[in-house]
Design a protein around this motif. Structure first.
Motif, PDB file in Angstrom:
ATOM      1  N   ARG A 166      18.818   3.068  41.684  1.00 57.55           N
ATOM      2  CA  ARG A 166      19.718   3.283  40.363  1.00 57.55           C
ATOM      3  C   ARG A 166      18.966   4.196  39.566  1.00 57.55           C
ATOM      4  O   ARG A 166      19.344   4.979  38.995  1.00 57.55           O
ATOM      5  CB  ARG A 166      20.356   2.067  40.114  1.00 57.55           C
ATOM      6  N   PRO A 167      17.485   3.975  39.210  1.00 56.21           N
ATOM      7  CA  PRO A 167      16.867   4.578  38.188  1.00 56.21           C
ATOM      8  C   PRO A 167      16.841   6.077  38.312  1.00 56.21           C
ATOM      9  O   PRO A 167      16.711   7.052  37.515  1.00 56.21           O
ATOM     10  CB  PRO A 167      15.364   3.723  38.250  1.00 56.21           C
ATOM     11  N   ILE A 168      16.595   6.150  39.854  1.00 58.11           N
ATOM     12  CA  ILE A 168      16.456   7.740  40.189  1.00 58.11           C
ATOM     13  C   ILE A 168      17.597   8.644  39.626  1.00 58.11           C
ATOM     14  O   ILE A 168      17.744   9.538  39.234  1.00 58.11           O
ATOM     15  CB  ILE A 168      16.173   7.832  41.496  1.00 58.11           C
ATOM     16  N   PHE A 169      18.871   7.811  40.153  1.00 54.81           N
ATOM     17  CA  PHE A 169      20.183   8.523  39.955  1.00 54.81           C
ATOM     18  C   PHE A 169      20.455   8.467  38.401  1.00 54.81           C
ATOM     19  O   PHE A 169      20.986   9.556  37.843  1.00 54.81           O
ATOM     20  CB  PHE A 169      21.258   7.619  40.506  1.00 54.81           C
ATOM     21  N   GLU A 170      20.205   7.601  37.617  1.00 54.40           N
ATOM     22  CA  GLU A 170      20.448   7.491  36.219  1.00 54.40           C
ATOM     23  C   GLU A 170      19.585   8.736  35.310  1.00 54.40           C
ATOM     24  O   GLU A 170      20.197   9.526  34.830  1.00 54.40           O
ATOM     25  CB  GLU A 170      19.801   6.283  35.505  1.00 54.40           C
ATOM     26  N   ASN A 171      18.390   8.945  36.056  1.00 61.28           N
ATOM     27  CA  ASN A 171      17.500   9.935  35.461  1.00 61.28           C
ATOM     28  C   ASN A 171      17.992  11.377  35.815  1.00 61.28           C
ATOM     29  O   ASN A 171      18.143  12.445  35.050  1.00 61.28           O
ATOM     30  CB  ASN A 171      16.162   9.787  35.881  1.00 61.28           C
ATOM     31  N   ALA A 172      18.588  11.410  36.864  1.00 61.90           N
ATOM     32  CA  ALA A 172      19.065  12.801  37.560  1.00 61.90           C
ATOM     33  C   ALA A 172      20.507  13.163  36.724  1.00 61.90           C
ATOM     34  O   ALA A 172      20.518  14.213  36.633  1.00 61.90           O
ATOM     35  CB  ALA A 172      19.485  12.474  38.966  1.00 61.90           C
ATOM     36  N   ILE A 173      21.298  12.074  36.472  1.00 60.24           N
ATOM     37  CA  ILE A 173      22.427  12.411  35.760  1.00 60.24           C
ATOM     38  C   ILE A 173      22.123  13.111  34.414  1.00 60.24           C
ATOM     39  O   ILE A 173      22.962  13.959  33.779  1.00 60.24           O
ATOM     40  CB  ILE A 173      23.257  11.150  35.474  1.00 60.24           C
ATOM     41  N   GLN A 174      20.987  12.898  33.560  1.00 56.97           N
ATOM     42  CA  GLN A 174      20.594  13.105  32.400  1.00 56.97           C
ATOM     43  C   GLN A 174      19.688  14.635  32.544  1.00 56.97           C
ATOM     44  O   GLN A 174      19.490  14.974  31.618  1.00 56.97           O
ATOM     45  CB  GLN A 174      19.861  12.344  31.630  1.00 56.97           C
ATOM     46  N   ASP A 175      19.752  14.944  33.959  1.00 59.55           N
ATOM     47  CA  ASP A 175      18.732  16.100  33.957  1.00 59.55           C
ATOM     48  C   ASP A 175      19.248  17.372  33.501  1.00 59.55           C
ATOM     49  O   ASP A 175      20.544  17.665  33.329  1.00 59.55           O
ATOM     50  CB  ASP A 175      18.252  16.372  35.480  1.00 59.55           C
ATOM     51  N   SER A 176      18.326  18.423  32.880  1.00 59.03           N
ATOM     52  CA  SER A 176      19.063  19.513  32.630  1.00 59.03           C
ATOM     53  C   SER A 176      19.507  20.656  33.682  1.00 59.03           C
ATOM     54  O   SER A 176      20.174  21.571  33.292  1.00 59.03           O
ATOM     55  CB  SER A 176      17.875  20.493  31.810  1.00 59.03           C
ATOM     56  N   SER A 177      19.154  20.282  34.722  1.00 59.33           N
ATOM     57  CA  SER A 177      19.713  20.974  36.016  1.00 59.33           C
ATOM     58  C   SER A 177      20.997  20.518  36.437  1.00 59.33           C
ATOM     59  O   SER A 177      21.153  19.372  36.578  1.00 59.33           O
ATOM     60  CB  SER A 177      18.526  20.797  37.273  1.00 59.33           C
ATOM     61  N   TYR A 178      22.196  21.604  36.472  1.00 60.83           N
ATOM     62  CA  TYR A 178      23.355  21.064  37.088  1.00 60.83           C
ATOM     63  C   TYR A 178      23.276  20.632  38.321  1.00 60.83           C
ATOM     64  O   TYR A 178      24.036  19.446  38.800  1.00 60.83           O
ATOM     65  CB  TYR A 178      24.143  22.397  37.029  1.00 60.83           C
ATOM     66  N   SER A 179      22.321  21.264  39.097  1.00 60.65           N
ATOM     67  CA  SER A 179      22.260  20.653  40.459  1.00 60.65           C
ATOM     68  C   SER A 179      21.712  19.051  40.421  1.00 60.65           C
ATOM     69  O   SER A 179      22.453  18.400  41.221  1.00 60.65           O
ATOM     70  CB  SER A 179      21.215  21.418  41.339  1.00 60.65           C
ATOM     71  N   ILE A 180      20.525  19.009  39.933  1.00 58.40           N
ATOM     72  CA  ILE A 180      20.308  17.379  39.868  1.00 58.40           C
ATOM     73  C   ILE A 180      21.093  16.468  39.208  1.00 58.40           C
ATOM     74  O   ILE A 180      21.530  15.537  39.887  1.00 58.40           O
ATOM     75  CB  ILE A 180      18.781  17.408  39.162  1.00 58.40           C
ATOM     76  N   SER A 181      21.762  17.059  38.109  1.00 52.59           N
ATOM     77  CA  SER A 181      22.769  16.177  37.400  1.00 52.59           C
ATOM     78  C   SER A 181      23.965  15.747  38.267  1.00 52.59           C
ATOM     79  O   SER A 181      24.435  14.300  38.483  1.00 52.59           O
ATOM     80  CB  SER A 181      23.010  16.644  36.227  1.00 52.59           C
TER      81      SER A 181
END
Length: 803
Positions: A649-664
């Motif tokens: 979950r922490p990885i996914f939560e951080n990813a959702i907030q990422d500036s990259s559309y791909s990562i988010s």
């Protein structure tokens, strides 16, 4: 049956006969936004090419001709003419001889929409002149004017000899609403404010170029300035993209330096501008000094975090300023002289700027586009076709680009670029055919290259090779059999064969030139690998009897992008073998991000294997946390989601907030697997802000799954911003599926209107297939609305369907 026999029903395409030569073209134009008309005056200076003539024929499509006269000093002499709506036949005042110039004046009205409506097909750029949202009725779209001349549509908006073997200097006085900027070929010499709220811009092009390369662009743009060796370089983008214009186009000056250096010819024109356009009918177009790009080029800052997807196109259109504009194809038969070079420039730029792997991947992608295009019957230089449009295909572009890559490899870098320099300098400001390219290479290399040009330029198809290897222990000899299995011509192929044995590599140069060839090489030990086409430049399909151990050795030791890719592809099909899994695990850490992505793709389609999940878990975690490439990191996070492990979950939560559309986007997708409520909450929040790419896809999928109407509005917004593309087509089933649930009649009608506009803009060569597909989606939707008793909505949909 020979190819010539099979093509005989098609017309032979002659190079246009030059009776009169254009010398200079002066235009004064203004625009009627209500009627989508252009009011024009043209002064065309010409001279007989060789033979004396007393007449002139001009291309002028769908115009209203008010006056035709001959200019003699301050005197205007009316001339007799005949006009059939396509061609003007003008009787001159006397017989003119070679080098005796004369100037014709024509007062006319161009009516591009009315002309296009009379044409039996919807050719790309058939209108020549495009008014986009001219009355401002669509509040979500800017008002723009742009032109598209290739192959022969500029004669819809100005009379000319619309042939590629004509060259002319140019002046344009464009009167436009004062609130807009304008762009044309050459330099902006002056601007005059008029009393009626308009402005007249004077553009001058003092070097000759072909009429199809004339350009006009008008609209509200941010103009971001750059420079190269004292010449203006500028980027015209919609105002919201002004802050990121240099992030999109900013490598242009460096490209100009690089291309000038390798060609030995400095960028030849007095400025270079690039402009974006709404509803543009092609990807981009290399108008001399004024390239136009479709709106897809306009990427926001978050898209650019994932990489500039338009950079190769920017290089492609810039390279045309030499190959196409400076030296122009003599006719569309020789289109390879324009498009194959521009296609290959993408490989050259990526190799220079980002390294050999990046260049090799670009070249490989082009090869795959050609090989999957089912174009084996088409020659690169084609004399038989119905329309010039038929030439703009994977043969003229990607196959031609790969042929240049093979030629470069065969003659060597120094000879390759010196030959290009000779071709450009010999034919500057002229038109050319492929024989002149061959002669330039023969002059530099001292070799007869007819064998190469005959099979690759004037022949068709490509080699299909079945290659088998064996080793004779007693004789200590390698045997390699190469069988050409393609129909038609047998190719003559210079090939490097690398033999890896006893810790050393030995290179053998061979010629493959028979239906079946056998080759023998001495080797003290059984080779670890026999690597056919060691430079990996050959455009072909091939099968080889290599083992998994040999592919693993190839990945580790041969080293080129294609070598490693072939190993990953092979092992990706063998993931029940621990050796293959080990190779894929190694490839997930490949130095080149493109191969890490490929390895992730192979993992993705095999994630149902428990053993694979266990073996790769820690590697995927590492990529998902730390990979420097957003596209790789995002894809790895997407795969971690398939473990459905709440510990991530922490990885996914951080990813959702990422500036990259791909990562988010991948983070949101992964979150939906472990906490659908949290994912929906995030999707609803994120849908209020701009999103593209993977993030847009993930938001939409989650909202659709939850039955949220926000998904419909989001899809329409996304769809409205897209050009004609496979991505836009892929959205349609989702849109129509949601439209079944939408009750609001205005919203349904809005969606139908967008889909129909898309359908009607599809280029003619794809009309039958794509229009049928879209009509079936609309027909299904109409049936659903009928079953729901929504007869008004049903009727609105059916009025757009063929009866």
């Amino acid at each position: 049956m020979s190819q010539t026999d099979s093509l005989w029903p098609l017309p032979y395409q002659y190079t246009a006969t030059r009776i009169n030569d254009l010398s200079h073209t002066k235009l004064e134009v203004s625009f009627d936004y209500n009627k989508s008309y252009l009011y024009g005056k043209a002064w065309i200076t010409l001279q007989p090419h060789f033979y004396p003539t007393d007449s002139l024929e001009l291309d002028a499509k769908g115009m209203e001709i008010n006056k035709v006269s001959l200019i003699k000093g301050a005197t205007s002499i009316p001339l007799k003419y005949e006009y059939d709506g396509l061609l003007m036949h003008i009787k001159l005042d006397k017989t003119y001889r070679k080098s005796e110039q004369y100037t014709i004046h024509i007062d006319y009205v161009a009516k591009p929409d009315e002309y296009a409506a009379t044409q039996p097909t919807k050719l790309i750029g058939a209108k020549g002149l495009y008014f986009i949202n001219p009355k401002g009725e669509n509040k979500e779209k800017p008002t723009q004017i742009w032109t598209q001349g290739e192959p022969d549509a500029n004669s819809v908006w100005f009379p000319t000899i619309d042939k590629t073997n004509q060259k002319t200097t140019e002046e344009i006085y464009m009167t436009v609403p004062a609130k807009y900027v304008s762009l044309s070929n050459g330099k902006l010499m002056s601007q005059k404010q008029n009393s009626n709220g308009t402005r007249t811009d004077y553009w001058k092009m003092d070097l000759p170029h072909a009429p199809y390369l004339f350009f006009m662009g008008v609209g509200e743009y941010a103009v971001v300035k750059d420079s190269w060796k004292g010449k203006e370089v500028s980027y015209y983008v919609e105002p919201e993209f002004g802050p990121v214009a240099k992030k999109i186009f900013g490598n242009t000056p460096e490209m100009m330096t690089y291309f000038s250096r390798i060609l030995g010819v400095d960028y030849p024109w007095n400025k270079y501008a690039q402009i974006t356009a709404r509803d543009y009918v092609a990807g981009a177009m290399e108008n001399t000094t004024a390239t136009i790009h479709q709106q897809t080029a306009q990427q926001d800052s978050r898209e650019l975090v994932d990489g500039n997807s338009w950079e190769e196109t920017i290089a492609h259109e810039l390279f045309h300023q030499w190959f196409g504009d400076y030296v122009t194809t003599e006719n569309w038969t020789n289109l390879t002289l324009n498009e194959s070079f521009a296609d290959y420039s993408q490989t050259l730029w990526d190799e220079f700027k980002y390294g050999k792997d990046e260049g090799d991947e670009e070249n490989y992608k082009g090869a795959q586009i050609y090989l999957s295009s089912q174009s084996e019957e088409k020659q690169l230089v084609r004399f038989y076709y119905d329309s010039p449009e038929d030439m703009f295909d994977a043969v003229s572009y990607q196959k031609g680009g790969n042929i240049l890559h093979m030629l470069r490899n065969y003659v060597g870098d120094s000879a390759f670029f010196k030959s290009l320099n000779l071709y450009l300098t010999t034919n500057k400001f002229k038109s050319a055919e492929v024989h002149q390219l061959r002669l330039a290479f023969e002059e530099i290399t001292g070799q007869d290259l007819n064998w190469f040009f005959n099979q690759w330029y004037y022949g068709n198809g490509h080699p299909k090779l079945a290659i088998t290897y064996s080793y004779n222990d007693a004789g200590r000899q390698v045997r390699m059999i190469v069988k050409q299995t393609q129909q038609g011509q047998v190719f003559r192929l210079p090939v490097a064969v690398d033999i890896y044995s006893g810790g050393a590599k030995t290179r053998n140069m061979i010629w493959v030139d028979k239906p079946v060839d056998s080759f023998y090489f001495n080797s003290a030990y059984k080779p670890d690998l026999i690597n056919f086409d060691g430079d990996k430049t050959l455009l072909c399909e091939k099968t080889e009897n290599k083992s998994i151990d040999q592919y693993i050795f190839q990945y580790a030791n041969a080293g080129k992008y294609v070598d490693r890719r072939e190993a990953i592809e092979f092992c990706g099909r063998k993931l029940d073998d621990p050796k293959a899994v080990a190779l894929i695990k190694k490839a997930l850490k490949d130095p080149y991000y493109g191969l890490r992505l490929l390895a992730l793709e192979k993992v993705d389609v095999n994630m149902n294997r428990t053993s694979l999940q266990t073996e790769l878990k820690s590697t995927l975690e590492e990529l998902g946390r730390n990979d420097k490439r957003p596209t790789v990191k995002g894809r790895a996070i997407g795969l971690l989601g398939k473990y459905e492990n709440a510990a991530y979950r922490p990885i996914f939560e951080n990813a959702i907030q990422d500036s990259s559309y791909s990562i988010s986007g991948y983070g949101l997708q992964a979150m939906s697997r472990i906490d659908s409520a949290r994912a929906l909450q995030s999707a609803i929040q994120l849908s209020k802000y701009p999103s593209r790419g993977k993030l847009d896809e993930s938001i939409t999928a989650i909202l659709i799954a939850a039955g949220r109407e926000e998904a419909y509005e989001l899809l329409l917004k996304t769809f409205s911003s897209m050009d004609i593309s496979p991505e836009a087509l892929q959205l349609m089933p989702q849109i129509t599926l949601l439209m079944e649930k939408v009750i609001d009649e205005a919203k349904v009608n809005k969606g139908v209107d967008m889909i129909v506009r898309f359908r009607d803009r599809v280029p003619v060569q794809y009309q039958s297939q794509i229009s049928g597909y879209i009509n079936n989606l609309l027909r299904t939707l109409a049936n659903k609305k009928s079953a729901a008793g929504l007869t008004a909505q049903e009727a609105y949909i059916r009025k757009y369907l063929p009866r």
